[in-house]
Design a protein around this motif. Structure first.
Motif, PDB file in Angstrom:
ATOM      1  N   UNK A  55       0.851  -1.187   0.000  1.00 39.26           N
ATOM      2  CA  UNK A  55       0.000   0.000   0.000  1.00 39.26           C
ATOM      3  C   UNK A  55       0.888   1.240   0.000  1.00 39.26           C
ATOM      4  N   UNK A  56       0.643   2.154  -0.934  1.00 38.26           N
ATOM      5  CA  UNK A  56       1.299   3.459  -0.940  1.00 38.26           C
ATOM      6  C   UNK A  56       0.199   4.520  -0.975  1.00 38.26           C
ATOM      7  N   UNK A  57       0.563   5.740  -0.693  1.00 39.45           N
ATOM      8  CA  UNK A  57      -0.427   6.802  -0.554  1.00 39.45           C
ATOM      9  C   UNK A  57      -0.165   7.915  -1.559  1.00 39.45           C
ATOM     10  N   UNK A  58      -1.237   8.544  -2.003  1.00 39.17           N
ATOM     11  CA  UNK A  58      -1.161   9.619  -2.994  1.00 39.17           C
ATOM     12  C   UNK A  58      -0.297  10.774  -2.507  1.00 39.17           C
ATOM     13  N   UNK A  59      -0.415  11.079  -1.209  1.00 34.78           N
ATOM     14  CA  UNK A  59       0.370  12.179  -0.642  1.00 34.78           C
ATOM     15  C   UNK A  59       0.483  11.998   0.868  1.00 34.78           C
ATOM     16  N   UNK A  60       1.210  12.891   1.508  1.00 34.63           N
ATOM     17  CA  UNK A  60       1.456  12.791   2.962  1.00 34.63           C
ATOM     18  C   UNK A  60       0.172  12.966   3.777  1.00 34.63           C
ATOM     19  N   UNK A  61      -0.739  13.801   3.304  1.00 34.97           N
ATOM     20  CA  UNK A  61      -1.986  14.007   4.033  1.00 34.97           C
ATOM     21  C   UNK A  61      -2.805  12.721   4.074  1.00 34.97           C
ATOM     22  N   UNK A  62      -2.922  12.048   2.953  1.00 34.18           N
ATOM     23  CA  UNK A  62      -3.656  10.780   2.900  1.00 34.18           C
ATOM     24  C   UNK A  62      -2.964   9.767   3.807  1.00 34.18           C
ATOM     25  N   UNK A  63      -1.656   9.677   3.730  1.00 34.47           N
ATOM     26  CA  UNK A  63      -0.904   8.736   4.559  1.00 34.47           C
ATOM     27  C   UNK A  63      -1.132   9.005   6.050  1.00 34.47           C
ATOM     28  N   UNK A  64      -1.176  10.275   6.430  1.00 36.38           N
ATOM     29  CA  UNK A  64      -1.373  10.654   7.828  1.00 36.38           C
ATOM     30  C   UNK A  64      -2.653  10.034   8.393  1.00 36.38           C
ATOM     31  N   UNK A  65      -3.741  10.103   7.635  1.00 33.42           N
ATOM     32  CA  UNK A  65      -5.017   9.567   8.113  1.00 33.42           C
ATOM     33  C   UNK A  65      -5.099   8.045   8.011  1.00 33.42           C
ATOM     34  N   UNK A  66      -4.527   7.479   6.952  1.00 29.94           N
ATOM     35  CA  UNK A  66      -4.644   6.042   6.744  1.00 29.94           C
ATOM     36  C   UNK A  66      -3.669   5.225   7.586  1.00 29.94           C
ATOM     37  N   UNK A  67      -2.742   5.871   8.227  1.00 26.20           N
ATOM     38  CA  UNK A  67      -1.843   5.165   9.138  1.00 26.20           C
ATOM     39  C   UNK A  67      -2.186   5.458  10.597  1.00 26.20           C
ATOM     40  N   UNK A  68      -3.246   6.211  10.831  1.00 23.81           N
ATOM     41  CA  UNK A  68      -3.688   6.528  12.185  1.00 23.81           C
ATOM     42  C   UNK A  68      -5.224   6.587  12.187  1.00 23.81           C
ATOM     43  N   UNK A  69      -5.857   5.456  12.481  1.00 25.00           N
ATOM     44  CA  UNK A  69      -7.315   5.387  12.412  1.00 25.00           C
ATOM     45  C   UNK A  69      -8.002   6.218  13.497  1.00 25.00           C
ATOM     46  N   UNK A  70      -7.332   6.457  14.604  1.00 23.98           N
ATOM     47  CA  UNK A  70      -7.917   7.337  15.619  1.00 23.98           C
ATOM     48  C   UNK A  70      -8.024   8.761  15.076  1.00 23.98           C
ATOM     49  N   UNK A  71      -7.005   9.198  14.348  1.00 29.28           N
ATOM     50  CA  UNK A  71      -7.038  10.514  13.715  1.00 29.28           C
ATOM     51  C   UNK A  71      -8.121  10.544  12.638  1.00 29.28           C
ATOM     52  N   UNK A  72      -8.228   9.473  11.869  1.00 31.66           N
ATOM     53  CA  UNK A  72      -9.255   9.401  10.833  1.00 31.66           C
ATOM     54  C   UNK A  72     -10.646   9.501  11.450  1.00 31.66           C
ATOM     55  N   UNK A  73     -10.834   8.875  12.596  1.00 33.44           N
ATOM     56  CA  UNK A  73     -12.147   8.882  13.249  1.00 33.44           C
ATOM     57  C   UNK A  73     -12.530  10.282  13.720  1.00 33.44           C
ATOM     58  N   UNK A  74     -11.567  11.146  13.954  1.00 38.15           N
ATOM     59  CA  UNK A  74     -11.882  12.537  14.315  1.00 38.15           C
ATOM     60  C   UNK A  74     -12.426  13.295  13.112  1.00 38.15           C
ATOM     61  N   UNK A  75     -12.011  12.874  11.914  1.00 38.55           N
ATOM     62  CA  UNK A  75     -12.435  13.552  10.690  1.00 38.55           C
ATOM     63  C   UNK A  75     -13.691  12.914  10.099  1.00 38.55           C
ATOM     64  N   UNK A  76     -13.783  11.582  10.197  1.00 37.15           N
ATOM     65  CA  UNK A  76     -14.917  10.821   9.652  1.00 37.15           C
ATOM     66  C   UNK A  76     -15.656  10.140  10.789  1.00 37.15           C
ATOM     67  N   UNK A  77     -16.802   9.569  10.489  1.00 36.16           N
ATOM     68  CA  UNK A  77     -17.562   8.873  11.526  1.00 36.16           C
ATOM     69  C   UNK A  77     -16.906   7.543  11.878  1.00 36.16           C
ATOM     70  N   UNK A  78     -17.261   6.992  13.030  1.00 37.18           N
ATOM     71  CA  UNK A  78     -16.761   5.686  13.456  1.00 37.18           C
ATOM     72  C   UNK A  78     -17.144   4.616  12.444  1.00 37.18           C
ATOM     73  N   UNK A  79     -18.368   4.667  11.945  1.00 39.41           N
ATOM     74  CA  UNK A  79     -18.845   3.688  10.962  1.00 39.41           C
ATOM     75  C   UNK A  79     -18.003   3.733   9.679  1.00 39.41           C
ATOM     76  N   UNK A  80     -17.742   4.919   9.185  1.00 40.32           N
ATOM     77  CA  UNK A  80     -16.931   5.063   7.960  1.00 40.32           C
ATOM     78  C   UNK A  80     -15.509   4.572   8.203  1.00 40.32           C
ATOM     79  N   UNK A  81     -14.944   4.931   9.345  1.00 34.68           N
ATOM     80  CA  UNK A  81     -13.572   4.528   9.664  1.00 34.68           C
ATOM     81  C   UNK A  81     -13.464   3.015   9.745  1.00 34.68           C
ATOM     82  N   UNK A  82     -14.426   2.367  10.362  1.00 32.31           N
ATOM     83  CA  UNK A  82     -14.420   0.898  10.437  1.00 32.31           C
ATOM     84  C   UNK A  82     -14.491   0.273   9.051  1.00 32.31           C
ATOM     85  N   UNK A  83     -15.344   0.807   8.212  1.00 29.48           N
ATOM     86  CA  UNK A  83     -15.482   0.302   6.849  1.00 29.48           C
ATOM     87  C   UNK A  83     -14.169   0.453   6.078  1.00 29.48           C
ATOM     88  N   UNK A  84     -13.541   1.601   6.202  1.00 31.33           N
ATOM     89  CA  UNK A  84     -12.270   1.857   5.513  1.00 31.33           C
ATOM     90  C   UNK A  84     -11.189   0.911   6.032  1.00 31.33           C
TER      91      UNK A  84
END
Length: 112
Positions: free
Chosen positions: A3-32
């Protein structure tokens, strides 16, 4: 698959699901996270597509060569096999572009 990421911002969220959950819902984060786990577990893109999980769909112009995976009814995880057209099925590297709602007239990127 690798897995590689389009840019550093995408990588930041996809390597830290707790951070992603602050931006997206818990349901979306689990699905991702489920999609990401399945992508990592597959050896090739063909193996992943054979599962049919997440309803992988090839995108049309102008996004030819990219695929979407359903996060919910309108939101998609956008991925791109890092391959040419004739090697897509044996590809073993995926580029994560982000999370988007592309239904309707405009795209709304949640992570990009």
């Amino acid at each position: 698959m690798k897995i590689v990421y389009e840019n550093k911002n995408v990588e930041k969220y996809f390597t830290n699901y707790k951070l992603m959950q602050r931006k997206l819902s818990l349901e979306w984060t689990r699905s991702i996270k489920k999609h990401m786990d399945r992508l990592k577990a597959a050896e090739t893109f063909s193996d992943f597509l054979a599962l049919g999980l997440g309803h992988p769909e090839p995108l049309e112009k102008p996004d030819t060569g990219k695929y979407s995976l359903r996060v919910n009814a309108n939101v998609r995880l956008i991925i791109k096999p890092n391959a040419t057209n004739d090697t897509v099925m044996i590809c073993s590297e995926i580029i994560i572009e982000g999370v988007v709602d592309y239904h309707g007239e405009k795209k709304t990127w949640y992570i990009h």
